[in-house]
Design a protein around this motif. Structure first.
Motif, mmCIF file in Angstrom:
data_model
loop_
_atom_site.group_PDB
_atom_site.id
_atom_site.type_symbol
_atom_site.label_atom_id
_atom_site.label_comp_id
_atom_site.label_asym_id
_atom_site.label_seq_id
_atom_site.Cartn_x
_atom_site.Cartn_y
_atom_site.Cartn_z
ATOM 1 N N SER A 163 0.787 -1.212 0.211
ATOM 2 C CA SER A 163 -0.012 -0.036 0.070
ATOM 3 C C SER A 163 0.906 1.321 -0.028
ATOM 4 O O SER A 163 0.569 2.162 -0.857
ATOM 5 C CB SER A 163 -1.172 -0.126 1.209
ATOM 6 N N LYS A 243 -1.681 -7.508 -4.615
ATOM 7 C CA LYS A 243 -1.806 -7.638 -3.091
ATOM 8 C C LYS A 243 -1.309 -9.196 -2.871
ATOM 9 O O LYS A 243 -1.327 -9.906 -3.762
ATOM 10 C CB LYS A 243 -3.403 -7.672 -2.809
ATOM 11 N N ASN A 274 -6.126 -1.689 2.433
ATOM 12 C CA ASN A 274 -4.993 -1.026 2.579
ATOM 13 C C ASN A 274 -4.270 -1.042 3.674
ATOM 14 O O ASN A 274 -4.949 -1.410 4.677
ATOM 15 C CB ASN A 274 -5.196 0.151 1.685
#
Length: 395
Positions: A163, A243, A274
């Motif tokens: 993130s 991710k 996030n």
């Protein structure tokens, strides 16, 4: 009075103790008695505390031999000793609650069967995604659903890194240092960034969901240790995000189970998870999907889940698991379309490539739909720092 003991008094132990004391009267109404911590195991007794030092011991025998202690909360993080602590506690008819994902994932079936045999609780809600209530609901869902997929972001450290690389346009090493300074990453972050921590959690979730032992060694993993700004910028420019995703799937041929970087589009439910947040999704035959998201770590977040387990154990509010299915591991046959960023000093077989972009010292490749093991066979003689791989999952 119901006497309990804490094994470990670090971040989670302190959070647990504070929540128990703060909510003492409310808990008493539920369990119909006063729940009191009468012993705390701590390795080093030379420390400052506002608590009565008589609470603390460095000798586990003081706890295991106390017949009045009905429940033990294991929070040491020590794999070898924690196994002994939990096993002996269960054998001595003491309920056990643990936040230790490593020991749960390693000895899950053994502890489950041992607790059943001794008619005590073995609960571990806080071992997966801290404050997220997922273990208990998953057990309930598995009773009335054929759950065929479990998916999620299960490691807060890796999610923070990914993130903040995007948000702050920083290199991996800089964001890792930031995470370490904030206490989000260990000095040696291997388990977090290479998917081992998420793998252990996925093992627990998958075993419950599929009613079959899905062992650590049955799960493939590839982490984010070689990701660079080049990758993040490429995804950002294409309205994508990467991710570290843990996922198990079940079909009539068997199951697949993996932790790996996955490239997501904006309409994916994982796209906007996030910072250090986690999410778990489960898919069953009675619904499309159910999900729970929130903070995946922290003293009070984890302590919250521990205390809920304590209450459930004392109220005997839990489901005994059955592992009654023999499933075939099909993970080595996994297929997908893959992103590959690789140094231009190296190459892969042209027959695997759908399209290719030159980006300075790197080449960005989108593969055709191929078997994962074929791609990694191509990469086996290339230093891992020279490439990064992610699987496309674009809706």
């Amino acid at each position: 009075m119901i006497k309990i003991a804490l094994l470990g008094f670090g971040t989670v132990g302190k959070g647990t103790y504070e929540i128990l004391n703060k909510n003492r009267e409310n808990i008493k109404k539920i369990v119909s008695d006063d729940v009191v911590v009468t012993k705390i195991l701590k390795r080093n007794l030379n420390f400052e505390t506002d608590l009565d030092k008589k609470l603390f011991t460095d000798n586990f025998e003081d706890i295991i031999n106390d017949e009045e202690i009905l429940l033990i909360v294991e929070m040491t993080g020590d794999l070898e000793n924690s196994y002994m602590y939990i096993k002996r506690a269960i054998e001595n008819k003491k309920n056990v609650v643990t936040a230790n994902k490593a020991v749960v994932s390693e000895y899950f079936e053994e502890f489950t069967e041992l607790a059943k045999k001794n008619n005590v609780a073995f609960l571990y809600e806080s071992s997966v995604a801290a404050s997220l209530p997922i273990i208990t609901p998953l057990k309930s869902q598995s009773v009335i659903n054929d759950i065929y997929r479990v998916r999620g972001i299960l490691n807060g450290t890796s999610n923070f890194l990914l993130s903040n690389m995007e948000l702050e346009n920083k290199d991996y090493s800089d964001v890792l240092k930031q995470a370490q300074d904030l206490g989000y990453a260990e000095a040696e972050p291997f388990d977090d960034v290479e998917g081992i921590d998420a793998l252990r959690k996925l093992r627990i979730l998958s075993t419950i969901a599929f009613k079959s032992p899905i062992k650590n060694e049955n799960i493939l993993h590839y982490g984010i240790g070689s990701i660079s700004k080049v990758d993040i910028e490429y995804f950002k420019n294409n309205n994508l995000r990467v991710k570290l995703v843990a996922e198990s799937k079940l079909d009539d041929k068997g199951y697949t189970s993996i932790v790996e970087p996955v490239i997501l589009s904006r309409d994916d439910s994982l796209f906007n998870i996030n910072d250090t947040n986690n999410i778990v999704e489960i898919f069953g035959d009675n619904y499309d999907s159910l999900s729970v998201a929130g903070q995946g770590a922290g003293s009070f977040q984890t302590g919250n889940a521990v205390v809920i387990d304590i209450i459930d154990a004392l109220c005997k509010n839990y489901i005994d698991l059955e592992f009654n299915r023999d499933l075939k591991n099909m993970s080595e046959n996994m297929e997908g379309i893959y992103y590959l960023r690789i140094s231009n000093k190296f190459s892969i077989d042209d027959s695997l490539i759908d399209n290719l972009n030159n980006m300075g010292e790197n080449i960005v490749i989108k593969t055709k739909k191929i078997k994962r093991n074929i791609l990694f066979e191509q990469l086996k003689n290339i230093p891992e720092k020279e490439y990064f791989v992610g699987r496309y999952e674009i809706n």
